[in-house]
Design an enzyme around this catalytic site. Structure first.
Site, PDB file in Angstrom:
ATOM      1  N   LYS A  63     -84.475  -8.098 -23.268  1.00  0.00           N
ATOM      2  CA  LYS A  63     -83.905  -8.187 -24.632  1.00  0.00           C
ATOM      3  C   LYS A  63     -83.038  -9.435 -24.768  1.00  0.00           C
ATOM      4  O   LYS A  63     -83.197 -10.227 -25.693  1.00  0.00           O
ATOM      5  CB  LYS A  63     -83.061  -6.930 -24.947  1.00  0.00           C
ATOM      6  CG  LYS A  63     -83.836  -5.631 -24.838  1.00  0.00           C
ATOM      7  CD  LYS A  63     -82.978  -4.415 -25.194  1.00  0.00           C
ATOM      8  CE  LYS A  63     -81.857  -4.105 -24.207  1.00  0.00           C
ATOM      9  NZ  LYS A  63     -82.305  -3.734 -22.839  1.00  0.00           N
ATOM     10  N   ARG A  98     -80.930 -10.492 -11.267  1.00  0.00           N
ATOM     11  CA  ARG A  98     -80.348 -11.209 -12.415  1.00  0.00           C
ATOM     12  C   ARG A  98     -79.027 -11.884 -12.041  1.00  0.00           C
ATOM     13  O   ARG A  98     -78.205 -11.305 -11.339  1.00  0.00           O
ATOM     14  CB  ARG A  98     -80.102 -10.218 -13.556  1.00  0.00           C
ATOM     15  CG  ARG A  98     -79.278 -10.813 -14.692  1.00  0.00           C
ATOM     16  CD  ARG A  98     -79.313 -10.000 -15.947  1.00  0.00           C
ATOM     17  NE  ARG A  98     -78.887  -8.626 -15.783  1.00  0.00           N
ATOM     18  CZ  ARG A  98     -79.029  -7.687 -16.723  1.00  0.00           C
ATOM     19  NH1 ARG A  98     -79.594  -7.991 -17.870  1.00  0.00           N
ATOM     20  NH2 ARG A  98     -78.621  -6.465 -16.507  1.00  0.00           N
ATOM     21  N   ARG A 103     -78.847   4.288 -15.028  1.00  0.00           N
ATOM     22  CA  ARG A 103     -79.073   3.568 -16.297  1.00  0.00           C
ATOM     23  C   ARG A 103     -80.514   3.710 -16.739  1.00  0.00           C
ATOM     24  O   ARG A 103     -80.801   3.979 -17.891  1.00  0.00           O
ATOM     25  CB  ARG A 103     -78.818   2.075 -16.087  1.00  0.00           C
ATOM     26  CG  ARG A 103     -77.479   1.611 -16.553  1.00  0.00           C
ATOM     27  CD  ARG A 103     -77.234   0.219 -16.050  1.00  0.00           C
ATOM     28  NE  ARG A 103     -77.887  -0.801 -16.854  1.00  0.00           N
ATOM     29  CZ  ARG A 103     -78.123  -2.047 -16.419  1.00  0.00           C
ATOM     30  NH1 ARG A 103     -77.783  -2.407 -15.198  1.00  0.00           N
ATOM     31  NH2 ARG A 103     -78.690  -2.917 -17.209  1.00  0.00           N
TER      32      ARG A 103
HETATM   33  P1  AP5 Z   1     -82.466  -9.479 -19.605  1.00  0.00           P
HETATM   34  O1  AP5 Z   1     -83.012 -10.335 -20.694  1.00  0.00           O
HETATM   35  O2  AP5 Z   1     -81.079  -9.700 -19.173  1.00  0.00           O
HETATM   36  O3  AP5 Z   1     -82.766  -7.924 -19.916  1.00  0.00           O
HETATM   37  P2  AP5 Z   1     -82.110  -6.935 -20.958  1.00  0.00           P
HETATM   38  O4  AP5 Z   1     -83.203  -6.166 -21.586  1.00  0.00           O
HETATM   39  O5  AP5 Z   1     -81.159  -7.653 -21.854  1.00  0.00           O
HETATM   40  O6  AP5 Z   1     -81.367  -5.974 -19.949  1.00  0.00           O
HETATM   41  P3  AP5 Z   1     -79.894  -5.369 -19.971  1.00  0.00           P
HETATM   42  O7  AP5 Z   1     -79.580  -4.984 -18.562  1.00  0.00           O
HETATM   43  O8  AP5 Z   1     -78.940  -6.285 -20.651  1.00  0.00           O
HETATM   44  O9  AP5 Z   1     -80.136  -4.091 -20.836  1.00  0.00           O
HETATM   45  P4  AP5 Z   1     -79.249  -2.823 -20.900  1.00  0.00           P
HETATM   46  O10 AP5 Z   1     -79.799  -2.174 -22.085  1.00  0.00           O
HETATM   47  O11 AP5 Z   1     -79.206  -2.012 -19.676  1.00  0.00           O
HETATM   48  O12 AP5 Z   1     -77.770  -3.424 -20.962  1.00  0.00           O
HETATM   49  P5  AP5 Z   1     -76.778  -3.715 -22.157  1.00  0.00           P
HETATM   50  O13 AP5 Z   1     -75.976  -4.881 -21.801  1.00  0.00           O
HETATM   51  O14 AP5 Z   1     -77.497  -3.691 -23.440  1.00  0.00           O
HETATM   52  O15 AP5 Z   1     -83.471  -9.668 -18.348  1.00  0.00           O
HETATM   53  C1  AP5 Z   1     -83.231  -9.014 -17.098  1.00  0.00           C
HETATM   54  C2  AP5 Z   1     -83.623  -9.940 -15.948  1.00  0.00           C
HETATM   55  O16 AP5 Z   1     -85.036 -10.134 -15.957  1.00  0.00           O
HETATM   56  C3  AP5 Z   1     -82.993 -11.334 -16.013  1.00  0.00           C
HETATM   57  O17 AP5 Z   1     -82.708 -11.778 -14.722  1.00  0.00           O
HETATM   58  C4  AP5 Z   1     -84.109 -12.201 -16.647  1.00  0.00           C
HETATM   59  O18 AP5 Z   1     -84.024 -13.556 -16.246  1.00  0.00           O
HETATM   60  C5  AP5 Z   1     -85.369 -11.521 -16.134  1.00  0.00           C
HETATM   61  N1  AP5 Z   1     -86.487 -11.550 -17.080  1.00  0.00           N
HETATM   62  C6  AP5 Z   1     -86.426 -11.428 -18.434  1.00  0.00           C
HETATM   63  N2  AP5 Z   1     -87.664 -11.460 -18.972  1.00  0.00           N
HETATM   64  C7  AP5 Z   1     -88.528 -11.582 -17.908  1.00  0.00           C
HETATM   65  C8  AP5 Z   1     -89.955 -11.671 -17.811  1.00  0.00           C
HETATM   66  N3  AP5 Z   1     -90.748 -11.638 -18.895  1.00  0.00           N
HETATM   67  N4  AP5 Z   1     -90.499 -11.773 -16.581  1.00  0.00           N
HETATM   68  C9  AP5 Z   1     -89.714 -11.803 -15.466  1.00  0.00           C
HETATM   69  N5  AP5 Z   1     -88.350 -11.733 -15.499  1.00  0.00           N
HETATM   70  C10 AP5 Z   1     -87.772 -11.625 -16.717  1.00  0.00           C
HETATM   71  O19 AP5 Z   1     -75.853  -2.394 -22.098  1.00  0.00           O
HETATM   72  C11 AP5 Z   1     -75.016  -2.191 -20.973  1.00  0.00           C
HETATM   73  C12 AP5 Z   1     -74.363  -0.822 -21.062  1.00  0.00           C
HETATM   74  O20 AP5 Z   1     -73.541  -0.751 -22.251  1.00  0.00           O
HETATM   75  C13 AP5 Z   1     -75.335   0.364 -21.191  1.00  0.00           C
HETATM   76  O21 AP5 Z   1     -75.792   0.801 -19.931  1.00  0.00           O
HETATM   77  C14 AP5 Z   1     -74.431   1.404 -21.876  1.00  0.00           C
HETATM   78  O22 AP5 Z   1     -73.552   1.997 -20.950  1.00  0.00           O
HETATM   79  C15 AP5 Z   1     -73.610   0.548 -22.832  1.00  0.00           C
HETATM   80  N6  AP5 Z   1     -74.273   0.444 -24.138  1.00  0.00           N
HETATM   81  C16 AP5 Z   1     -74.824  -0.674 -24.698  1.00  0.00           C
HETATM   82  N7  AP5 Z   1     -75.386  -0.381 -25.889  1.00  0.00           N
HETATM   83  C17 AP5 Z   1     -75.192   0.949 -26.091  1.00  0.00           C
HETATM   84  C18 AP5 Z   1     -75.573   1.851 -27.119  1.00  0.00           C
HETATM   85  N8  AP5 Z   1     -76.287   1.437 -28.186  1.00  0.00           N
HETATM   86  N9  AP5 Z   1     -75.213   3.154 -26.990  1.00  0.00           N
HETATM   87  C19 AP5 Z   1     -74.499   3.587 -25.930  1.00  0.00           C
HETATM   88  N10 AP5 Z   1     -74.134   2.794 -24.906  1.00  0.00           N
HETATM   89  C20 AP5 Z   1     -74.473   1.478 -24.981  1.00  0.00           C
HETATM   90 MG    MG Z   2     -79.076  -7.589 -22.223  1.00  0.00          MG
END
Ligand code: AP5
Ligand code: MG
Length: 218
Positions: free
Chosen positions: A13, A128, A173
């Site tokens: 994302k 990552r 997660r």
């Molecule tokens: P990356 O682009 O960083 O992935 P991402 O989908 O953004 O993953 P996140 O870990 O940020 O998602 P998340 O939903 O767990 O965390 P968030 O911060 O939203 O890519 C990942 C890796 O893969 C990178 O190294 C990248 O380089 C690589 N990559 C990308 N695309 C690739 C490809 N095509 N091929 C190969 N490699 C690739 O949320 C964190 C925490 O906050 C949650 O766990 C929760 O506790 C809380 N939270 C956030 N939003 C909410 C909500 N709406 N409700 C309740 N709690 C929430």
């Molecule tokens: Mg993210």
């Protein structure tokens, strides 16, 4: 243009969001990033969120919807549109978002779901690393900086790993998010808003598909 980016942890994302913002100039709103900023500033919301994020649990709906509501009401969003990343994650959040966007007269144009098989995500998360200065995201195998140890975007040299990318947190997660995923996909599919993208390809190939979906919405 008003968009939602959905996908399991590590689906890409944030990575796709960086490209979308460059091309389409929408305001990137990542609830995860907002919580991490609040945690480092040690605000009340940050402290509350930390207790859930550290365990890989979801932050309660009322806290999360509250910060999104406040952010969506800001001027830049009115002017340029939004791209929500990681929100909504529950049906309750999706329903609050319906209310918020209709009050603000900023309806959702499309929901892009980046689909990656769950068994690929542990490797993505554990490899990552993120630029300390500008937040650009890399991967030790799949997405390295062009010059080793130097951020492509800002040229700085310090990187960090997210605390919630530790193996013990990652498993929970993923479990928590997988459970929530299907009802949300159905919610937006029933509204005719869902666009599923194959996220199990090179970053540029995924983006080509994302870009063509967004161009089709214009
Ligand atoms: P990356 O682009 O960083 O992935 P991402 O989908 O953004 O993953 P996140 O870990 O940020 O998602 P998340 O939903 O767990 O965390 P968030 O911060 O939203 O890519 C990942 C890796 O893969 C990178 O190294 C990248 O380089 C690589 N990559 C990308 N695309 C690739 C490809 N095509 N091929 C190969 N490699 C690739 O949320 C964190 C925490 O906050 C949650 O766990 C929760 O506790 C809380 N939270 C956030 N939003 C909410 C909500 N709406 N409700 C309740 N709690 C929430
Ligand atoms: Mg993210």
């Amino acid at each position: 243009m008003n968009l939602i980016l959905m996908g399991l942890p590590g689906a890409g994302k944030g990575t796709q969001a960086e490209y979308i913002v460059d091309d389409f100039k929408v305001v990137h709103i990542s609830t995860g990033d907002m919580f991490r900023q609040a945690m480092s500033a040690e605000t009340e919301i940050g402290m509350k969120a930390k207790s859930f994020i550290d365990k890989g649990e979801l932050v309660p709906d009322e806290v999360t919807s509250g910060i999104v509501k406040e952010r969506l009401a800001q001027e830049d969003v009115k002017k340029s549109g939004y791209m929500l990343d990681g929100f909504p994650r529950t049906i309750a959040q999706a329903e609050s978002l319906e209310t918020i966007t209709s009050e603000l007269d900023q309806p959702i144009d499309g929901v892009i779901y980046i689909d990656v098989p769950a068994d690929k995500l542990v490797d993505r998360l554990s490899g990552r690393f993120i630029c300390k200065n500008c937040g650009a995201t890399y991967h030790k195998i799949f997405n390295q900086p062009k010059v080793e140890g130097t951020c492509d975007v800002c040229g700085q040299h310090e990187f960090y790993q997210r605390d919630d990318d530790k193996p013990e947190t990652v498993k929970n997660r993923l479990d928590v998010n997988i459970k929530m995923n299907t009802p949300l996909i159905d919610f937006y599919e029933n509204k005719g808003l869902l666009y599923k993208i194959d996220g199990d390809k090179d970053i540029d190939d995924v983006y080509a598909e994302v870009q063509s979906v967004i161009n089709g919405l214009k």
